[in-house]
Design an enzyme around this catalytic site. Structure first.
Site, PDB file in Angstrom:
ATOM      1  N   LYS A 262     -34.347 -36.169  -1.837  1.00  0.00           N
ATOM      2  CA  LYS A 262     -35.589 -35.727  -1.191  1.00  0.00           C
ATOM      3  C   LYS A 262     -35.448 -35.925   0.311  1.00  0.00           C
ATOM      4  O   LYS A 262     -35.156 -37.023   0.781  1.00  0.00           O
ATOM      5  CB  LYS A 262     -36.779 -36.540  -1.711  1.00  0.00           C
ATOM      6  CG  LYS A 262     -38.095 -36.287  -0.964  1.00  0.00           C
ATOM      7  CD  LYS A 262     -39.168 -37.268  -1.404  1.00  0.00           C
ATOM      8  CE  LYS A 262     -40.408 -37.153  -0.526  1.00  0.00           C
ATOM      9  NZ  LYS A 262     -41.445 -38.166  -0.864  1.00  0.00           N
ATOM     10  N   ASP A 267     -43.676 -36.629   6.740  1.00  0.00           N
ATOM     11  CA  ASP A 267     -44.682 -36.347   5.716  1.00  0.00           C
ATOM     12  C   ASP A 267     -46.058 -36.755   6.201  1.00  0.00           C
ATOM     13  O   ASP A 267     -46.426 -37.929   6.157  1.00  0.00           O
ATOM     14  CB  ASP A 267     -44.348 -37.077   4.415  1.00  0.00           C
ATOM     15  CG  ASP A 267     -45.364 -36.778   3.312  1.00  0.00           C
ATOM     16  OD1 ASP A 267     -46.081 -35.762   3.442  1.00  0.00           O
ATOM     17  OD2 ASP A 267     -45.436 -37.555   2.338  1.00  0.00           O
ATOM     18  N   LYS A 274     -52.690 -37.773   5.059  1.00  0.00           N
ATOM     19  CA  LYS A 274     -52.655 -39.230   4.931  1.00  0.00           C
ATOM     20  C   LYS A 274     -53.578 -39.849   5.977  1.00  0.00           C
ATOM     21  O   LYS A 274     -53.669 -39.360   7.106  1.00  0.00           O
ATOM     22  CB  LYS A 274     -51.235 -39.764   5.172  1.00  0.00           C
ATOM     23  CG  LYS A 274     -50.211 -39.365   4.130  1.00  0.00           C
ATOM     24  CD  LYS A 274     -48.842 -39.913   4.496  1.00  0.00           C
ATOM     25  CE  LYS A 274     -47.760 -39.444   3.540  1.00  0.00           C
ATOM     26  NZ  LYS A 274     -47.891 -40.047   2.206  1.00  0.00           N
ATOM     27  N   ASP A 285     -39.330 -40.511   4.996  1.00  0.00           N
ATOM     28  CA  ASP A 285     -39.479 -39.823   3.713  1.00  0.00           C
ATOM     29  C   ASP A 285     -38.279 -38.922   3.392  1.00  0.00           C
ATOM     30  O   ASP A 285     -38.294 -38.214   2.386  1.00  0.00           O
ATOM     31  CB  ASP A 285     -40.776 -39.010   3.694  1.00  0.00           C
ATOM     32  CG  ASP A 285     -41.418 -38.966   2.319  1.00  0.00           C
ATOM     33  OD1 ASP A 285     -41.079 -39.822   1.482  1.00  0.00           O
ATOM     34  OD2 ASP A 285     -42.252 -38.080   2.083  1.00  0.00           O
ATOM     35  N   ASP A 344     -49.927 -33.962  -0.854  1.00  0.00           N
ATOM     36  CA  ASP A 344     -49.165 -35.172  -0.520  1.00  0.00           C
ATOM     37  C   ASP A 344     -48.271 -35.604  -1.681  1.00  0.00           C
ATOM     38  O   ASP A 344     -47.584 -36.616  -1.590  1.00  0.00           O
ATOM     39  CB  ASP A 344     -50.117 -36.306  -0.124  1.00  0.00           C
ATOM     40  CG  ASP A 344     -49.407 -37.436   0.597  1.00  0.00           C
ATOM     41  OD1 ASP A 344     -48.315 -37.184   1.164  1.00  0.00           O
ATOM     42  OD2 ASP A 344     -49.908 -38.566   0.591  1.00  0.00           O
ATOM     43  N   GLU A 346     -45.650 -33.919  -2.510  1.00  0.00           N
ATOM     44  CA  GLU A 346     -44.761 -32.813  -2.143  1.00  0.00           C
ATOM     45  C   GLU A 346     -43.300 -33.056  -2.477  1.00  0.00           C
ATOM     46  O   GLU A 346     -42.530 -32.112  -2.677  1.00  0.00           O
ATOM     47  CB  GLU A 346     -44.901 -32.517  -0.636  1.00  0.00           C
ATOM     48  CG  GLU A 346     -44.067 -33.381   0.299  1.00  0.00           C
ATOM     49  CD  GLU A 346     -44.373 -34.871   0.225  1.00  0.00           C
ATOM     50  OE1 GLU A 346     -43.444 -35.669   0.433  1.00  0.00           O
ATOM     51  OE2 GLU A 346     -45.527 -35.246  -0.032  1.00  0.00           O
ATOM     52  N   ARG A 348     -41.821 -34.140  -5.104  1.00  0.00           N
ATOM     53  CA  ARG A 348     -41.427 -33.637  -6.415  1.00  0.00           C
ATOM     54  C   ARG A 348     -41.250 -32.106  -6.404  1.00  0.00           C
ATOM     55  O   ARG A 348     -40.498 -31.565  -7.196  1.00  0.00           O
ATOM     56  CB  ARG A 348     -42.450 -34.074  -7.460  1.00  0.00           C
ATOM     57  CG  ARG A 348     -43.844 -33.515  -7.306  1.00  0.00           C
ATOM     58  CD  ARG A 348     -44.886 -34.320  -8.063  1.00  0.00           C
ATOM     59  NE  ARG A 348     -45.088 -35.632  -7.461  1.00  0.00           N
ATOM     60  CZ  ARG A 348     -45.921 -36.556  -7.945  1.00  0.00           C
ATOM     61  NH1 ARG A 348     -46.613 -36.302  -9.047  1.00  0.00           N
ATOM     62  NH2 ARG A 348     -46.040 -37.723  -7.346  1.00  0.00           N
TER      63      ARG A 348
END
Length: 501
Positions: A262, A267, A274, A285, A344, A346, A348
Site C-alpha cells: 500500500k 492520506d 480525518k 501511509d 478513509d 482507501e 484496501r
C-alpha cells in the site's frame, strides 16, 4: 551513510573514537559480555567496578561512557546494556538493540569499534545490522550544524576463526540495513516531495542501479486497464496514481513470490476527512510500499534463488471536487464493484487492484503489506503487526520468520461471520466497510475477496510499528522504521532454500 566493516584485530589495538562493550545484569551485579576481555584487561580487571561506580546496571537500552586507560588505542569506552546475563549466549535481538543504542549514542564520531559477542556469523550479522540501523538519521530538511552526523564507520570485531563467514555476515547486514534505511527515508520524506510520480521515479532509478525490471502504469494506462480502485482513490489529488511493478528474477529460482504494498503517499481521508490530530503523520501511509520496494531490492543484492515481484500501489488521497464521494461505486480491476461508504478506507481499494493484477501472473504466494487499519493498532499496540492469511500454515510461517529476525507480529483470524457486513451492499458486489468491531479483520476479509482461487495469500497490517512517534529505542528511530522488510526478506530466503513457497 555509515560504513560497515569487520576486523579480527584485538579490541585493545584498534584505533577508533570509541570502543563498545556489552554488559549485563548478573546475580551479584553487572557482568561483562564476551568481547570485552581485552578492554577489561586494560582496566586491570576492574571494568565492572568502574562501571558500577558510574551507575551502570546492564539494563537494556543503557549506555555508559568511560575514558579509556593506557593500553587501549580508542579514546573512549562505551558500555551498553544487554539485559539479563545469558550463559548460553545472548539473543540476537538483544545484540541488535545494544548495537543500535551504541551507534545512536556515538553520533558525531568518525569511527567506532563494536566489541560485542560475535562468536557466530549470526551474532556478527546482528551486531552489524543493529549498528547500521541505530546509526540512521534523516537530515534531508535540516540545515548544516543542526544535529550531529551519524557515526562515520562501524567496525565489528570478530574472532579470526570464521573470518570469511564474518565478512559475509557484515555484507549481508549492509544489504538489508541499507535497504531498510532507504525505506525509512521514503517514509520520512515530506508528502510535498514524495508523491506517486516521484516514488515511481525513485523505483525506476533503483531498478537501473541494481538491474531490476521496473514497469510504471500512469493514470492513462490505469484508466485503459480498468484500475478503478487506484483511480478512485487518486481522483481527488492533483498528483495522479501509479502502479509500479518491480521484478527480480533468478535463473535457478523454483518459486515466485509477489509482494504487494500500500502506497498512499498522503492520506487526508478524502471526503471522509480525518480530524486534526489524526492527519499530521499520514505521510507514513506508504510504508507498506516502501517495505515491499526495499525487500525486492534486498533480495536482488543478496542474490536469492527465488523470483520476487513487488507491486507498489501508489496514490494520494485528497478531498476536492473530483474526489470519490461516500456512496460512489467503483469498478475494480478484474470487474468487481465496490460501494465506497468511507473514503478513509482507501488502502484496501488500491491494494485490491494490485492483488488482482499480481494474481494474473500466478505466483506461488502473494503477501501484501499495509498500514491498513487503526483497529489493528488498538488490538496489538504500536510495536506489533498483525498477520492474516487464507492459509493457516502460511500465516504461521510468516509469524515465525518475523520472530526470527526480531520483528513482533501476531497471527490473526479471518472470521467468516464478519464478511456479511461487506456483502450487504444493495447496489454493488461489496462495500468497503463492514462491522465496526474487528475492523482490522474486516479489512483483511475485504482483501481476501480479490485473491485468485488457488493462490496462497497473506496480509501484514503494519499500522502500529511502521511509524514510531515516541523516543528512539534500540535500533528503532523516531519516524519511519522499515517494518516488515526483514520479514519479507527472510521469507524470500526461506523460500529460496526450500525450493518452494
Amino acid at each position: 551513510m555509515t560504513a560497515l566493516s569487520v576486523s579480527t584485530s584485538s579490541a585493545a589495538s584498534l584505533r577508533a573514537d570509541a570502543l563498545v562493550v556489552g554488559v549485563a545484569k548478573g546475580p551479584k551485579g553487572i557482568v561483562l559480555a564476551p568481547g570485552a576481555e581485552a578492554v577489561n584487561e586494560a582496566f586491570e580487571g576492574k571494568l565492572t567496578e568502574v562501571l558500577s561506580t558510574l551507575g551502570a546496571t546492564g539494563a537494556e537500552g543503557e549506555a555508559v561512557k568511560v575514558p579509556s586507560p593506557a593500553g587501549l588505542k580508542a579514546a573512549l569506552v562505551l558500555a551498553v546494556g544487554l539485559g539479563e546475563a545469558a550463559e548460553a549466549g545472548y539473543q540476537l535481538e538483544a545484540l541488535r538493540r545494544a548495537a543500535g543504542v551504541a551507534a545512536r549514542t556515538l553520533a558525531g564520531a568518525k569511527k567506532a569499534a563494536l566489541a560485542l559477542p560475535t562468536e557466530s556469523a549470526d551474532e556478527v550479522e546482528a551486531v552489524a545490522l543493529g549498528g547500521l540501523l541505530g546509526a540512521y538519521a534523516f537530515g534531508t530538511y535540516k540545515g548544516d550544524g543542526n544535529g550531529k552526523e551519524p557515526v562515520g564507520e562501524l567496525v565489528v570485531l570478530a574472532p579470526r576463526k570464521g573470518s570469511k563467514d564474518a565478512k559475509a555476515a557484515v555484507e549481508r547486514a549492509a544489504a538489508i540495513g541499507e535497504e531498510m534505511n532507504r525505506a525509512r527515508d521514503l517514509v520520512n520524506t515530506a508528502p510535498n516531495d514524495l508523491n506517486p510520480k516521484s516514488f515511481a521515479a525513485i523505483a525506476q532509478a533503483a531498478g537501473k542501479e541494481h538491474g531490476l525490471k521496473v514497469e510504471v502504469l500512469d493514470e492513462k494506462a490505469l484508466a485503459k486497464g480498468g484500475f478503478g480502485g487506484l483511480l478512485g482513490v487518486g481522483n481527488g489529488s492533483t498528483n495522479p496514481p501509479r502502479l509500479v511493478k518491480v521484478v527480480y528474477t533468478h535463473p535457478k529460482a523454483k518459486a515466485t513470490l509477489a509482494f504487494v504494498g500500500k502506497g498512499i503517499t498522503y492520506d487526508s481521508g478524502g471526503i471522509s476527512l480525518k480530524p486534526a490530530g489524526h492527519n499530521e503523520t499520514m505521510k507514513c501511509d506508504m510504508a507498506g510500499a516502501a517495505a515491499v520496494f526495499a525487500a525486492v531490492v534486498a533480495a536482488k543484492r543478496l542474490g536469492l534463488a527465488v523470483n520476487v515481484t513487488g507491486w507498489l500501489a501508489l496514490a494520494e488521497n485528497m478531498p476536492s471536487g473530483t474526489a470519490t464521494r461516500p456512496g460512489d461505486v467503483l469498478r475494480m480491476y478484474g470487474g468487481k464493484t465496490v460501494e465506497v461508504l468511507n473514503t478513509d478506507a482507501e488502502g484496501r481499494l488500491v491494494l485490491a487492484d494490485a492483488i488482482v493484477r499480481a494474481g494474473e501472473e500466478n505466483p506461488d504466494v502473494i503477501v501484501d503489506v499495509a498500514t491498513l487499519t487503526g483497529a489493528m493498532v488498538l488490538a496489538l499496540g504500536n510495536r506489533t503487526f498483525g498477520v492474516m492469511s487464507n492459509n493457516d500454515e502460511l500465516r504461521d510461517t510468516l509469524h515465525t520468520v518475523a520472530g526470527e529476525v526480531g520483528e513482533q507480529s501476531w497471527p490473526m483470524p479471518l472470521p467468516a461471520e464478519l464478511r456479511k457486513g461487506m456483502t450487504e451492499s444493495t447496489i454493488a458486489d461489496l462495500a468497503n466497510m463492514g462491522e465496526r468491531m474487528g475492523g482490522g479483520l474486516v479489512a483483511g476479509l475485504f482483501l481476501k475477496e480479490f485473491v485468485a482461487e488457488g493462490i496462497d495469500w497473506a496480509h501484514l497490517d503494519i499500522a502500529g510499528p511502521a511509524f514510531h512517534e515516541s523516543a528512539p529505542f534500540g535500533y528503532t528511530p523516531k519516524g519511519g522504521t522499515a517494518s516488515a522488510v526483514r520479514t519479507l526478506v527472510r521469507y524470500a530466503e526461506q523460500t529460496a532454500a526450500n525450493g518452494k513457497a
